[in-house]
Design an enzyme around this catalytic site. Structure first.
Site, PDB file in Angstrom:
ATOM      1  N   HIS A 143       5.172  -5.222  -4.306  1.00 22.28           N
ATOM      2  CA  HIS A 143       6.553  -4.249  -4.768  1.00 22.28           C
ATOM      3  C   HIS A 143       7.369  -4.429  -3.278  1.00 22.28           C
ATOM      4  O   HIS A 143       7.137  -4.843  -2.505  1.00 22.28           O
ATOM      5  CB  HIS A 143       5.883  -2.862  -4.493  1.00 22.28           C
ATOM      6  N   ASP A 220      -1.233  -2.003   0.856  1.00 18.15           N
ATOM      7  CA  ASP A 220      -0.450  -1.198   0.017  1.00 18.15           C
ATOM      8  C   ASP A 220      -1.261  -0.397  -0.999  1.00 18.15           C
ATOM      9  O   ASP A 220      -1.896  -1.305  -1.993  1.00 18.15           O
ATOM     10  CB  ASP A 220       0.675  -1.946  -0.545  1.00 18.15           C
ATOM     11  N   GLN A 223      -0.736   2.003  -5.836  1.00 20.12           N
ATOM     12  CA  GLN A 223      -1.529   2.174  -7.211  1.00 20.12           C
ATOM     13  C   GLN A 223      -3.040   2.073  -7.317  1.00 20.12           C
ATOM     14  O   GLN A 223      -3.455   2.469  -8.290  1.00 20.12           O
ATOM     15  CB  GLN A 223      -0.926   0.898  -7.860  1.00 20.12           C
ATOM     16  N   LYS A 246       2.022   9.750  -6.671  1.00 23.04           N
ATOM     17  CA  LYS A 246       1.487   9.097  -7.822  1.00 23.04           C
ATOM     18  C   LYS A 246      -0.168   9.468  -7.834  1.00 23.04           C
ATOM     19  O   LYS A 246      -0.717   8.905  -8.807  1.00 23.04           O
ATOM     20  CB  LYS A 246       1.261   7.511  -7.357  1.00 23.04           C
ATOM     21  N   CYS A 384      10.321  -3.064  -9.448  1.00 19.38           N
ATOM     22  CA  CYS A 384      10.602  -3.370  -8.048  1.00 19.38           C
ATOM     23  C   CYS A 384       9.640  -4.776  -7.552  1.00 19.38           C
ATOM     24  O   CYS A 384       9.266  -4.505  -6.257  1.00 19.38           O
ATOM     25  CB  CYS A 384      10.022  -2.189  -7.121  1.00 19.38           C
TER      26      CYS A 384
HETATM   27  C1  PLP Z   1       2.439  -1.056  -5.349  1.00 19.88           C
HETATM   28  C2  PLP Z   1       3.433  -0.054  -4.999  1.00 19.88           C
HETATM   29  N1  PLP Z   1       3.734  -0.114  -3.720  1.00 19.88           N
HETATM   30  C3  PLP Z   1       4.682   0.682  -3.181  1.00 19.88           C
HETATM   31  C4  PLP Z   1       5.334   1.595  -3.891  1.00 19.88           C
HETATM   32  C5  PLP Z   1       6.385   2.367  -3.240  1.00 19.88           C
HETATM   33  O1  PLP Z   1       6.193   3.697  -3.389  1.00 19.88           O
HETATM   34  P1  PLP Z   1       6.899   5.069  -3.075  1.00 19.88           P
HETATM   35  O2  PLP Z   1       8.225   5.061  -3.873  1.00 19.88           O
HETATM   36  O3  PLP Z   1       6.220   6.118  -3.197  1.00 19.88           O
HETATM   37  O4  PLP Z   1       7.092   4.870  -1.555  1.00 19.88           O
HETATM   38  C6  PLP Z   1       5.220   1.625  -5.525  1.00 19.88           C
HETATM   39  C7  PLP Z   1       5.884   2.555  -6.136  1.00 19.88           C
HETATM   40  O5  PLP Z   1       5.892   2.188  -7.207  1.00 19.88           O
HETATM   41  C8  PLP Z   1       4.182   0.624  -5.535  1.00 19.88           C
HETATM   42  O6  PLP Z   1       3.872   0.587  -7.289  1.00 19.88           O
END
Ligand code: PLP
Length: 426
Positions: A143, A220, A223, A246, A384
């Site tokens: 992401h 990370d 998800q 989430k 993203c």
């Molecule tokens: C794999 C992953 N990393 C990071 C993020 C970023 O999360 P946040 O926007 O809640 O900071 C997301 C959000 O969709 C994601 O799916």
């Protein structure tokens, strides 16, 4: 790799399981007021859970209760409300530590979300440890939140980025050259579950290989948290990031697990109140970690509501959630594979609860717009992950993502709408 007949057998078994024996009872939906509405004259089918989840009443009540009864600032007060606010905030830290099996509450830093957690690691650990000529290892499925902070660090320090490749539409990491890719690496940062492909990476094994070479590791878990059990000690990572929103919690609260020994040597992220122990006109002494990384008044109500979300999720059961989400995604994938000219991304077996696809004759945006008119909420775009989409040769994909309150009937409705739309546009 599975043979076609193994995959067919799995598909059949999965379809039967999800239709006959949902892992989670449908009554759970009654806890989510937002699910009981009509959108554009149709019952809402909310399949955008990878972007954000809906919130159960227990979480909404926790926010209301906090503001109605306990609202005050934390840590510095001697009055009753401040003590209650501090207990709520620090109690949430203990609860988060328990949720991911961190050794202690001191390993938990509250942030605004995954994005801020990853930026914090890049800005603090990165600034102290990464120098010109160093290498940061990522994957091609990250992401932007787990890519851009490292690009900024690389630009500041003269370090370089290296990537573990993705195999193609099946969306697996090509780990055949991992040993070579880890050569000379300072830090590895990797997603647990891909938000674009649904791939579940074996982060425990990858982190073990990295750590055996002295490489620092970041996971990370945006998800995976709230979708499967997480155990930072079993994963063996140095840092792990996730967002409250989430996993049934509110927006604006997130978590960074950071091993205590590493926190000691990391410079502060931001300066201000709460993160200091002594200040004079020209210098300051910093508070002990994790408070050193939490400058200013924190999101106290958010932490209290995150606590309620984690309690709620544990009651539903993380193993049951994992099975339920994966079952729905598989059920959707099997039906999607019947469409002419469809390209489905991500692994056939072992995916998490989402499915991304493109149709030859129907633009993803047209499908999502028409689906919304039928009350079906899905997401369209690059999710993203622009570099991954460029590699796959598609500007955008349509993504349906599931959570434990979704049902097989909702998958059927999603497929029915897709059939209607393809007939109309195809
Ligand atoms: C794999 C992953 N990393 C990071 C993020 C970023 O999360 P946040 O926007 O809640 O900071 C997301 C959000 O969709 C994601 O799916």
């Amino acid at each position: 790799m599975c043979t076609d007949s193994q995959v067919r057998g799995w598909n059949k078994a999965m379809t039967t399981i999800i239709q006959t024996k949902p892992a989670i009872p449908e009554t759970v939906r009654e806890d989510f007021p937002a699910l009981a509405q009509e959108v554009n004259g149709h019952p809402l089918v909310y399949l955008d859970n990878a972007a954000t989840s809906q919130k159960p009443r227990a979480v909404l009540t926790a926010i209301q209760k906090y503001y109605e009864h306990d609202n005050a600032n934390v840590h510095r007060g001697i009055h009753e409300l401040s003590n209650r606010a501090t207990a709520a905030y620090e109690g949430a830290r203990v609860r988060v530590a328990e949720f991911i099996n961190a050794p202690g509450r001191e390993d938990i830093i509250f942030t605004r979300g995954t994005t801020e957690s990853l930026n914090l690691v890049a800005a603090t650990w990165g600034a102290a440890n990464v120098a010109e000529g160093d290498t940061i290892l990522l994957t091609e499925m990250e992401h932007h939140s787990n890519l851009v902070p490292w690009q900024i660090l690389a630009q500041r320090t003269g370090a370089q980025l290296r990537f573990i490749p993705v195999t193609g539409d099946e969306g697996m990491l090509d780990l055949t050259t991992l040993e070579a890719l880890l050569e000379g690496v300072k830090l590895l940062s990797i997603t647990h579950v891909s938000n674009a492909l649904g791939t579940v990476n074996d982060v425990g094994e990858i982190c073990a290989q990295a750590r055996s070479r002295g490489v620092a590791t970041v996971v990370d878990a945006a998800q995976s948290a709230g979708h499967m059990p997480l155990d930072v000690q079993a994963l063996g990572c140095d840092f792990l990031a996730f967002s409250g929103h989430k996993l049934c919690g509110p927006t604006g609260i997130g978590v960074l697990f950071a091993r205590r020994e590493l926190q000691e040597s990391m410079p502060p992220y931001q300066g201000g109140g709460e993160m200091i122990s002594k200040v004079d006109f020209h210098s300051s002494e910093y508070h002990v970690p994790p408070h050193k990384f939490e400058a200013g008044t924190p999101n106290i109500a958010g932490a209290a509501a995150l606590h309620a979300a984690l309690d709620y999720i544990d009651e539903v059961g993380l193993e049951a959630i994992r099975t339920h989400d994966a079952g729905l995604a598989d059920y959707a994938r099997v039906q999607l594979s019947e469409f002419d000219g469809i390209r489905i991304f991500g692994p056939t077996v072992g995916r998490c609860g989402l499915v991304s696809f493109v149709l030859e004759d129907v633009h993803a945006l047209d499908f999502a717009t028409l689906a919304d008119q039928q009350g079906v909420a899905i997401r369209v775009g690059h999710h993203c992950t622009q570099p991954l989409h460029a590699k796959l040769g598609v500007p955008s994909t349509a993504r349906a993502s599931f959570y434990f309150y979704n049902t097989s009937a909702e998958v059927d409705r999603f497929i029915e709408v897709l059939q209607k739309v393809t007939k109309m546009l195809g």
